[in-house]
Write an enzyme that holds these catalytic residues in place. Structure first.
Site, PDB file in Angstrom:
ATOM      1  N   GLY A  12      -0.897   5.913   2.083  1.00 46.72           N
ATOM      2  CA  GLY A  12      -0.689   5.850   0.645  1.00 46.72           C
ATOM      3  C   GLY A  12      -1.693   5.012  -0.106  1.00 46.72           C
ATOM      4  CB  THR A  13      -3.164   1.666   0.494  1.00 44.18           C
ATOM      5  OG1 THR A  13      -1.914   0.966   0.449  1.00 44.18           O
ATOM      6  CG2 THR A  13      -4.243   0.807  -0.142  1.00 44.18           C
ATOM      7  CD  GLN A  61       9.405   4.507  -0.594  1.00 45.96           C
ATOM      8  OE1 GLN A  61      10.333   5.033   0.001  1.00 45.96           O
ATOM      9  NE2 GLN A  61       8.723   3.488  -0.075  1.00 45.96           N
ATOM     10  CB  SER A  65       2.376   6.990   3.093  1.00 50.95           C
ATOM     11  OG  SER A  65       2.058   6.194   4.208  1.00 50.95           O
ATOM     12  N   GLY A  66       2.514   9.068   5.733  1.00 50.07           N
ATOM     13  CA  GLY A  66       3.263   9.626   6.849  1.00 50.07           C
ATOM     14  C   GLY A  66       4.344   8.728   7.413  1.00 50.07           C
ATOM     15  CG  HIS A  67       4.181   4.294   7.304  1.00 47.33           C
ATOM     16  ND1 HIS A  67       3.056   4.391   6.527  1.00 47.33           N
ATOM     17  CD2 HIS A  67       4.860   3.232   6.818  1.00 47.33           C
ATOM     18  CE1 HIS A  67       3.059   3.436   5.616  1.00 47.33           C
ATOM     19  NE2 HIS A  67       4.149   2.725   5.765  1.00 47.33           N
ATOM     20  CB  THR A 123     -14.131  11.060  13.286  1.00 49.83           C
ATOM     21  OG1 THR A 123     -15.541  11.145  13.489  1.00 49.83           O
ATOM     22  CG2 THR A 123     -13.419  11.942  14.302  1.00 49.83           C
ATOM     23  CB  CYS A 144       3.120  -2.191   0.841  1.00 52.23           C
ATOM     24  SG  CYS A 144       4.084  -0.868   1.594  1.00 52.23           S
TER      25      CYS A 144
END
Length: 382
Positions: free
Chosen positions: A69-70, A179, A199-201, A237, A328
């Protein structure tokens, strides 16, 4: 252990972990390599891109993978503003954005851009009339989060988009959906978004994974330069294992979306019912489905109820993990701009904790949390 800090991070799902291991140890080729192992790596990227594009009802080419996200918010804001800076100098955002939005905006403000920060009502929701009145001929970029990470307030994104585009279709509208993704249906084109970040987490994917949706024909200046990966938008990469896992986590979230939403709302409503029955406890934001299903913000009156003290007591005595706010900010405590924006009384600003759920949590855990708070709060309110 009862884990109620899922808005900070979630457990990586079994499916996400399985494909990560496969991409790390079996099909581990560099997707830029021109051999079969490289092609297998590229296939993971293609599959995840197609999964996410299917969820968002967009084109795969409009999805670019990031480290989270950042990075996504920095790319959206800095890259979007840089692409439009010859056409104006004015940016609009809100006072309750995540630090990964507010800090890039403040950096641009120091460079000479004019920024308007929208306030909110007592529920953490912006005023659309204020937004309308704030848009100027030189406005080039608007960033509004979909779900607030501290109190779960939902912003009227579609209505805001209509106001923005009616004023000037060329204004870039960015939505931080970190969120929101995995908790609700999101169709960027239908909802008027130009850029969306995820964001994935937060959805049972791995940390260090994420994506940015950039609507076709919307220009964003890349911020990481190198070998031209991700169609030139984000060089470096690709983190193939994390991207593969992100795709799996996204699919799992949306395959079970309605059942998960129903379950989380049931937990939320029961927690609110139980906590508001305790003297000295108030719940911030809306108490109904006008708020996100996974977040409950609680303020507690009393001389010994500072957030960190409550957090430690819940953890050490009851094995319940909650948050004292956003996780965060590298454990650097600060007074929440969100809580100030909703007009929370000064004594409660440092006496607020957040419970955040995921579909894996249970009603039994909710009852344990209510029992713990019922025992703990009277001891702390002195």
């Amino acid at each position: 252990m009862i884990y109620f800090d899922n808005s900070a991070t979630t457990r990586c799902s079994d499916g996400a972990l399985k494909i990560m291991q496969e991409a790390l140890q079996v099909n581990f080729g560099n997707p830029s390599s021109l051999h079969n192992m490289g092609y297998k790596g590229k296939d993971y990227l293609k599959t995840s891109r197609e999964i996410i594009a299917g969820i968002l009802k967009c084109q795969p080419k409009e999805i670019y993978f990031t480290s989270g996200g950042t990075e996504g918010n920095n790319l959206a804001i800095k890259g979007g503003v840089e692409a439009r800076k010859r056409l104006g100098n004015h940016i609009i955002t809100t006072k309750i954005e995540h630090a990964s939005v507010l800090n890039p905006v403040k950096a641009l403000e120091k460079q000479g851009f004019d920024v308007t920060y929208l306030g909110t009502d007592e529920y953490g929701v912006i005023d659309l009339e204020e937004l309308k009145a704030t848009i100027r001929p030189d406005t080039i970029f608007v960033s509004i989060m979909m779900v607030n990470n501290e109190i779960g307030s939902l912003q009227p994104i579609e209505e805001a988009a209509k106001i923005i585009k009616a004023a000037n279709p060329e204004i870039i509208f960015h939505v931080d959906a970190i969120q929101a993704f995995g908790k609700m249906n999101i169709i960027p084109k239908k909802m008027g978004m130009d850029i969306l970040t995820v964001s994935g987490h937060k959805i049972h994917g791995p940390k260090g994974s994420g994506f940015i949706y950039i609507k076709d024909k919307v220009r964003v200046v890349p911020q990481i330069l190198g070998g031209g990966h991700e169609n030139g938008m984000r060089s470096g990469t690709e983190n193939v294992p994390a991207i593969a896992a992100l795709g799996v986590a996204a699919k799992e979230a949306y395959d079970n979306l309605e059942a998960s939403r129903k379950h989380m709302y049931e937990m939320k409503f029961r927690l609110i019912e139980g906590l508001t029955a305790i003297d000295g406890v108030t719940v911030n934001g809306h108490h109904d489905e006008n708020s996100a299903p996974q977040i409950v913000s609680v303020s507690i009156k009393g001389n010994r109820t500072r957030a960190q003290v409550m957090l430690n007591a819940l953890q050490d005595t009851y094995g319940i993990y909650v948050s004292a706010g956003s996780a965060c900010s590298s454990n650097k405590p600060a007074i929440s701009e969100t809580l100030k924006s909703i007009g929370l009384e000064k004594d409660l600003l440092e006496r607020t904790i957040r419970f955040s759920f995921c579909p894996e949590n249970t009603m039994e855990e909710i009852e344990e949390a209510i029992k713990a708070m019922t025992e703990l709060v009277p001891m702390m309110v002195l």
